[in-house]
Design an enzyme around this catalytic site. Structure first.
Site, PDB file in Angstrom:
ATOM      1  N   GLY A  71       0.850  -1.189   0.000  1.00 36.26           N
ATOM      2  CA  GLY A  71       0.000   0.000   0.000  1.00 36.26           C
ATOM      3  C   GLY A  71       0.881   1.232   0.000  1.00 36.26           C
ATOM      4  O   GLY A  71       1.916   1.276   0.641  1.00 36.26           O
ATOM      5  N   ASP A 100      -2.948   4.807   0.681  1.00 36.12           N
ATOM      6  CA  ASP A 100      -3.125   4.551   2.104  1.00 36.12           C
ATOM      7  C   ASP A 100      -2.785   5.750   2.977  1.00 36.12           C
ATOM      8  O   ASP A 100      -3.357   5.921   4.037  1.00 36.12           O
ATOM      9  CB  ASP A 100      -2.264   3.369   2.546  1.00 36.12           C
ATOM     10  CG  ASP A 100      -2.859   2.043   2.125  1.00 36.12           C
ATOM     11  OD1 ASP A 100      -3.893   2.060   1.449  1.00 36.12           O
ATOM     12  OD2 ASP A 100      -2.285   1.007   2.467  1.00 36.12           O
ATOM     13  N   ASN A 107      -2.392   9.288   1.955  1.00 36.82           N
ATOM     14  CA  ASN A 107      -2.925  10.608   1.657  1.00 36.82           C
ATOM     15  C   ASN A 107      -4.395  10.635   1.244  1.00 36.82           C
ATOM     16  O   ASN A 107      -5.080  11.611   1.494  1.00 36.82           O
ATOM     17  CB  ASN A 107      -2.091  11.261   0.547  1.00 36.82           C
ATOM     18  CG  ASN A 107      -0.661  11.474   0.987  1.00 36.82           C
ATOM     19  OD1 ASN A 107      -0.404  11.751   2.143  1.00 36.82           O
ATOM     20  ND2 ASN A 107       0.268  11.301   0.073  1.00 36.82           N
ATOM     21  N   ARG A 108      -4.844   9.619   0.588  1.00 37.10           N
ATOM     22  CA  ARG A 108      -6.185   9.696   0.018  1.00 37.10           C
ATOM     23  C   ARG A 108      -7.206   8.872   0.803  1.00 37.10           C
ATOM     24  O   ARG A 108      -8.210   9.389   1.233  1.00 37.10           O
ATOM     25  CB  ARG A 108      -6.129   9.249  -1.441  1.00 37.10           C
ATOM     26  CG  ARG A 108      -7.411   9.415  -2.161  1.00 37.10           C
ATOM     27  CD  ARG A 108      -7.175   9.612  -3.645  1.00 37.10           C
ATOM     28  NE  ARG A 108      -8.333   9.281  -4.425  1.00 37.10           N
ATOM     29  CZ  ARG A 108      -9.380  10.067  -4.556  1.00 37.10           C
ATOM     30  NH1 ARG A 108      -9.431  11.207  -3.926  1.00 37.10           N
ATOM     31  NH2 ARG A 108     -10.396   9.700  -5.285  1.00 37.10           N
ATOM     32  N   LEU A 127       5.868  -4.505   7.977  1.00 37.28           N
ATOM     33  CA  LEU A 127       7.301  -4.758   8.114  1.00 37.28           C
ATOM     34  C   LEU A 127       7.675  -4.691   9.592  1.00 37.28           C
ATOM     35  O   LEU A 127       7.099  -3.914  10.355  1.00 37.28           O
ATOM     36  CB  LEU A 127       8.115  -3.713   7.352  1.00 37.28           C
ATOM     37  CG  LEU A 127       8.083  -3.777   5.842  1.00 37.28           C
ATOM     38  CD1 LEU A 127       8.974  -2.686   5.267  1.00 37.28           C
ATOM     39  CD2 LEU A 127       8.528  -5.122   5.327  1.00 37.28           C
ATOM     40  N   THR A 164       8.922   7.005  10.118  1.00 35.91           N
ATOM     41  CA  THR A 164       9.035   5.588   9.790  1.00 35.91           C
ATOM     42  C   THR A 164       8.206   5.236   8.556  1.00 35.91           C
ATOM     43  O   THR A 164       8.198   4.085   8.137  1.00 35.91           O
ATOM     44  CB  THR A 164       8.578   4.704  10.965  1.00 35.91           C
ATOM     45  OG1 THR A 164       7.241   5.039  11.296  1.00 35.91           O
ATOM     46  CG2 THR A 164       9.483   4.878  12.161  1.00 35.91           C
ATOM     47  N   LEU A 207       7.631   4.713   4.867  1.00 34.35           N
ATOM     48  CA  LEU A 207       8.584   4.387   3.817  1.00 34.35           C
ATOM     49  C   LEU A 207       7.960   4.531   2.438  1.00 34.35           C
ATOM     50  O   LEU A 207       6.755   4.374   2.279  1.00 34.35           O
ATOM     51  CB  LEU A 207       9.078   2.946   3.985  1.00 34.35           C
ATOM     52  CG  LEU A 207       9.635   2.578   5.355  1.00 34.35           C
ATOM     53  CD1 LEU A 207      10.038   1.111   5.375  1.00 34.35           C
ATOM     54  CD2 LEU A 207      10.813   3.463   5.711  1.00 34.35           C
TER      55      LEU A 207
END
Length: 90
Positions: A10, A14, A16-17, A36, A50, A52
């Site tokens: 994602g 996931d 911003n929108r 992760l 954190t 990524l």
């Protein structure tokens, strides 16, 4: 990491929108989800966030698929500006 699994990463959607959109869709479809292993017991981020990029996540997964453990994969892939410290070596 399971080499027989399919990994869906994602990204922009996931964060911003549609927050959590990928995880919600996976749950709706009955798919297993995971994050992760970026626990503070093994890794510490001294600067930045954190969160990524999709590229970094895929590179970390590739390193793990090629035999690296999570800590080594993360510290190898992420740029120094992220300030990642392997706390198991402190």
């Amino acid at each position: 990491m399971r080499l027989v699994s399919v990994y869906i990463v994602g990204g922009i959607v996931d964060r911003n929108r549609i927050r959590g959109g990928t995880a919600s869709k996976a749950k709706e479809l009955g798919l297993q989800t995971a994050r992760l292993e970026l626990s503070q017991e093994t890794l510490r981020f001294t600067s930045g966030t954190t969160i990524l990029t999709v590229n970094h996540v895929v590179e970390i997964l590739l390193e793990a698929a090629n035999g690296a453990n999570w800590r080594d994969a993360v510290t190898k892939v992420l740029p120094s500006r992220k300030g990642v410290i392997d706390t198991s070596k402190e």
